[in-house]
Design a protein around this motif. Structure first.
Motif, mmCIF file in Angstrom:
data_model
loop_
_atom_site.group_PDB
_atom_site.id
_atom_site.type_symbol
_atom_site.label_atom_id
_atom_site.label_comp_id
_atom_site.label_asym_id
_atom_site.label_seq_id
_atom_site.Cartn_x
_atom_site.Cartn_y
_atom_site.Cartn_z
ATOM 1 N N UNK A 48 61.970 8.350 25.750
ATOM 2 C CA UNK A 48 61.130 9.516 24.815
ATOM 3 C C UNK A 48 61.356 10.399 24.042
ATOM 4 N N UNK A 49 62.733 10.314 23.429
ATOM 5 C CA UNK A 49 62.855 10.945 22.237
ATOM 6 C C UNK A 49 63.063 9.924 20.521
ATOM 7 N N UNK A 50 63.512 8.464 21.441
ATOM 8 C CA UNK A 50 63.149 7.926 20.116
ATOM 9 C C UNK A 50 61.906 7.501 19.742
ATOM 10 N N UNK A 51 60.436 7.410 20.716
ATOM 11 C CA UNK A 51 59.216 7.458 20.286
ATOM 12 C C UNK A 51 59.089 8.903 19.173
ATOM 13 N N UNK A 52 59.242 9.920 19.548
ATOM 14 C CA UNK A 52 59.084 11.354 18.988
ATOM 15 C C UNK A 52 59.722 10.962 17.742
ATOM 16 N N UNK A 71 59.851 0.255 13.508
ATOM 17 C CA UNK A 71 60.520 1.642 14.922
ATOM 18 C C UNK A 71 60.360 0.418 16.141
ATOM 19 N N UNK A 72 60.230 -0.720 16.444
ATOM 20 C CA UNK A 72 60.703 -1.189 17.485
ATOM 21 C C UNK A 72 62.277 -1.567 16.956
ATOM 22 N N UNK A 73 63.002 -1.832 15.477
ATOM 23 C CA UNK A 73 63.839 -2.160 15.160
ATOM 24 C C UNK A 73 65.202 -1.531 15.014
ATOM 25 N N UNK A 74 64.249 -0.114 14.949
ATOM 26 C CA UNK A 74 65.163 1.302 15.211
ATOM 27 C C UNK A 74 66.077 1.362 16.528
ATOM 28 N N UNK A 75 64.670 1.082 17.349
ATOM 29 C CA UNK A 75 65.360 2.007 18.499
ATOM 30 C C UNK A 75 65.417 0.723 19.352
ATOM 31 N N UNK A 76 65.571 -0.205 19.265
ATOM 32 C CA UNK A 76 66.246 -1.805 20.188
ATOM 33 C C UNK A 76 67.846 -1.749 19.364
ATOM 34 N N UNK A 77 67.892 -1.440 18.341
ATOM 35 C CA UNK A 77 69.330 -1.611 17.496
ATOM 36 C C UNK A 77 70.054 0.287 18.288
ATOM 37 N N UNK A 78 69.555 0.897 17.702
ATOM 38 C CA UNK A 78 70.317 2.122 18.130
ATOM 39 C C UNK A 78 70.546 2.891 19.448
ATOM 40 N N UNK A 79 69.515 1.792 20.755
ATOM 41 C CA UNK A 79 69.762 2.040 21.914
ATOM 42 C C UNK A 79 71.062 1.226 22.161
ATOM 43 N N UNK A 80 71.201 -0.195 21.801
ATOM 44 C CA UNK A 80 72.925 -1.077 21.620
ATOM 45 C C UNK A 80 73.835 0.502 21.341
ATOM 46 N N UNK A 81 73.959 1.292 20.652
ATOM 47 C CA UNK A 81 75.378 2.869 20.653
ATOM 48 C C UNK A 81 75.045 3.090 20.982
#
Length: 232
Positions: A52-56, A154-164
């Motif tokens: 939810x935090x990344x969506x926000x 939206x997806x590129x930022x969240x999906x790559x940041x979740x790897x980190x």
């Protein structure tokens, strides 16, 4: 969602609440029934809350800009540290019931390796999320003059940041904190945990795309957006 002060405050509240609650419930592990490298994949209870935090921050960034998204990250960090201190303070207050105290410590007791791992993963992942979100967004708008395909950043930022976030948190908390990184027999467990949790987070990131579109449908479009984005 309209670009109002009240809505910005609401998103900051949702962001901070999701962040704090994710740290409170992270101790609960969920079994998926999936195995990797011969090990059962478990997921932390914090998975949904943290998503939810990344969506926000993505919604804040799309409607209010990069500066406000970065402010939300700082506010969340302060809230997270303050909540941890309150939990710690309450733990050391005199308890009227020994069993209740034991339950409290078991559920909310702060493992400081996990806290540090969480803070490190949070800052690295959120900062990357905002940077890559606005980098891709700016280049796309400059080239095409619109933001219709918002799902890209939206997806590129969240999906790559979740790897980190996954690598940093699990690497510090379990790899270093539990010493699994230095135990050959536990490295496959560490790897399966990272891969399994990332795949779960990636699915959540894809599922929140319709919500992102719904709440950013009033974002500026066309030439007006280009002028605002690049201060022409």
């Amino acid at each position: 969602m309209k670009k109002t002060v009240d809505n910005l405050i609401l998103l900051n509240v949702i962001f901070t609440a999701g962040l704090i609650i994710s740290n409170v419930v992270t101790a609960k592990l969920m079994y998926t029934g999936i195995t990797l490298f011969g090990n059962a994949v478990t997921l932390p209870g914090a998975g949904v809350c943290y998503a939810v935090t990344f969506l926000a921050t993505d919604i804040i960034g799309e409607l209010w800009g990069k500066k406000e998204a970065n402010k939300a990250v700082i506010i969340g960090l302060i809230g997270q540290i303050f909540a941890s201190l309150l939990i710690l303070l309450t733990e050391y207050l005199p308890a009227a019931d020994a069993n209740m105290q034991e339950t409290y410590v078991r559920l909310l007791g702060q493992n400081w390796v996990f806290v540090l791992a969480s803070l490190a993963g949070y800052l690295i992942a959120q900062k990357w999320d905002i940077w890559i979100f606005h980098t891709i967004r700016a280049r796309y708008i400059l080239k095409y003059g619109h933001n219709k395909h918002r799902w890209i950043w939206n997806n590129a930022s969240t999906m790559t940041s979740q790897i980190l976030d996954t690598i940093v948190f699990i690497g510090i908390a379990f790899g270093i904190g539990f010493g699994w990184l230095f135990q050959p027999e536990m490295r496959p467990v560490l790897a399966s945990m990272m891969i399994g949790q990332y795949l779960f987070k990636m699915i959540l990131a894809a599922l929140d795309t319709p919500i992102f579109y719904l709440l950013t449908r009033n974002s500026k479009k066309g030439e007006e957006l280009v002028l605002e984005e690049f201060k022409v």
